[in-house]
Design an enzyme around this catalytic site. Structure first.
Site, PDB file in Angstrom:
ATOM      1  N   HIS A   1      45.045  41.922  40.046  1.00  0.00           N
ATOM      2  CA  HIS A   1      43.681  42.309  39.369  1.00  0.00           C
ATOM      3  C   HIS A   1      43.743  43.833  39.065  1.00  0.00           C
ATOM      4  CE1 HIS A   1      41.617  38.413  39.627  1.00  0.00           C
ATOM      5  NE2 HIS A   1      42.721  38.007  40.298  1.00  0.00           N
TER       6      HIS A   1
ATOM      7  N   ASP B   1      35.654  43.315  37.446  1.00  0.00           N
ATOM      8  CA  ASP B   1      36.554  42.167  37.462  1.00  0.00           C
ATOM      9  C   ASP B   1      35.878  40.840  37.135  1.00  0.00           C
ATOM     10  OD1 ASP B   1      39.611  41.442  38.354  1.00  0.00           O
ATOM     11  OD2 ASP B   1      38.203  39.930  39.258  1.00  0.00           O
TER      12      ASP B   1
END
Ligand code: UDP
Length: 459
Positions: A23, A122
């Site tokens: 991520h 995210d």
């Protein structure tokens, strides 16, 4: 306090990744691709990080890009019971710890100067960040760090989460061909509560409240799914889904070349790596070892026995087995430290990649036209492996199942490696896809246009 955008100033974009290299890396790549534009960027990351790889790359990044402001969000840790029944993936636990820290993020965002004009967050943090950005009157974009197909599943999952058990073999998602149930991460199929399931439900419900979803993919790789997402067929009112990928490795990620690779002929070496958060069992490691001794190809194998790199202290011999270690050393290179995958995949000696199919690994292999032998271990990886197979940039034998659940025999591994390394057609299609990826991010490409349009809309 509410922020209003000042149309006269350069946009100030706050980037908020969640946890894990899978991520963090796309966020750092996005930050790098934004730097040539007239924007100010602040990176907000949770501290402490779960893995050493994350903290090291943040230090390197800040050194290389001092113009990007970096703020830490000091998050209280939450307990993760190592009792087998309740133990959760440590990276998912970190998502949860960040999600519980809105009281830290909100004042941090408000205090940034010049005032923030947009947030890119995210996907795992959507349900926590959306209410904050609404209160602060800020546009909020989601960076979806895996494929568009997975976005479709993530966005739709909350509608079907409670009757997964009754569903037969396939999951019907409107606008998409049915998706075999067994391709979904087992935790999403489970009846019992777990963090991953909760996050999928709560974040997925909140996608509609974002201003847009940026996906690390490109048109030519996932045309139908992108079209279905943007047609409203999958989830009505989903904001625009914009492909901006593949987010490309930056110069920061190239380091010292591995001397050993330099001595190998072109396309002759198999690279083996299962990403940053999969632990391969000792039994499976031994079978991979047997496979590598049987196969005629040299290999570079990133050996990782623990889920979190900080805990990986075992010696290589202990992990792969003493009996086979010396033979393996004659055939290839084994490493149990962090290596820059970008440096490996871009090396002329690499001819194939056994990959768990984390989405970053897939996009990197596509970028360098390295054929993949897919071996999904968890999470979104079967969905990604299917895309690898469908786009003919690699092979996937579904009978291998989820890594860790089935034991794949060394002889079979050697056989599949040979099939992949010798497949000229596959090499050709991988090269074509590499060209398409490069066109997508080129000046006239769809991904480049998507990102530029976004920046203009924020200016
Ligand atoms: N990576 C690396 N060195 C390693 C292992 C992984 O540079 O030894 C990088 C890899 O290039 C990718 C990221 O870490 O960018 C892993 O992300 P991915 O989505 O492939 O898998 P995950 O680790 O999230 O399962």
């Amino acid at each position: 306090m509410s922020h209003s955008n000042n149309p006269c100033s350069r946009p100030h974009i706050a980037l908020i990744p969640s946890s894990g290299m899978g991520h963090l890396t796309p966020f750092l790549r996005l930050a790098v691709s934004l730097t040539p534009h007239d924007v100010q960027i602040t990176l907000i990351t949770a501290h402490p990080t779960v893995s050493l790889a994350e903290s090291d790359s943040l230090v390197q990044f800040s050194r290389a890009f001092p113009q990007v402001m970096h703020k830490h969000m000091l998050i209280p840790s939450i307990s993760n019971n190592s009792n087998a029944k309740t133990y959760e993936d440590p990276f998912t636990v970190q998502y949860e710890a960040i999600r519980r820290s809105s009281h830290i993020l909100s004042p941090l965002l408000s205090s940034l100067l010049p005032p923030v004009s947009a947030v890119i967050t995210d996907m795992s943090l959507t349900s926590m960040v959306v209410p904050i950005t609404k209160t602060l009157n800020l546009p909020n974009y989601i960076l979806f760090t895996t494929c568009a197909k997975m976005l479709a599943i993530y966005a739709y999952y909350h509608k079907i989460a409670h009757n997964m058990e009754t569903m037969k073999d396939d999951i019907p998602i409107p606008g998409l061909p049915p998706i075999p149930k067994k391709w979904l991460p087992p935790l999403l199929l489970s009846n019992s509560n777990n963090l991953l399931k909760t996050h999928f439900i709560e974040n997925g419900e909140n996608f509609v409240a974002a201003n847009g979803v940026l996906v690390n993919t490109f048109e030519e790789l996932e045309k139908e799914t992108l079209a279905a997402l943007n047609s409203g067929l999958i989830v009505g009112q989903l904001p625009p889904v914009i492909s901006i990928g593949p987010l490309i490795p930056s110069a920061l990620e190239t380091g010292e070349e591995l001397a050993w690779l330099n001595d190998q002929p072109c396309s002759s070496v198999l690279y083996i790596c299962f990403g940053t958060r999969a632990a391969i069992s000792r039994d499976q490691m031994r079978e991979i070892g047997i496979g590598m001794v049987k196969s005629e190809y040299k290999f570079l194998w990133v050996v990782k026995g623990k889920q979190v790199d900080r805990e990986d202290e075992d010696e290589l011999q202990d992990i792969v087995g003493h009996s086979i270690f010396s033979e393996l050393k004659q055939r290839g290179l084994l490493v149990n430290k962090w290596i820059k995958q970008e440096q490996i995949l871009s090396h002329r000696a690499i001819g194939g990649f056994i990959s768990h199919c984390g989405w970053n690994s897939v996009t990197e292999a596509v970028w360098y036209s390295i054929p993949i032998l897919a071996w999904p271990q968890n999470a979104d990886q079967k969905i990604n492996a299917d895309l690898v197979r469908k786009n003919m940039v690699g092979k996937w034998d579904e009978s291998w199942g989820w890594g860790g659940r089935e034991l794949v025999d060394g002889t079979e591994i050697a056989q599949k490696v040979e099939e992949m390394m010798e497949d000229k057609l596959l090499r050709g299609t991988a090269e074509k896809m590499r060209n398409k990826a490069r066109l997508a991010v080129g000046l006239e490409g769809s991904s480049h246009k998507g990102l530029t349009k976004l920046i203009h809309s924020l200016s």
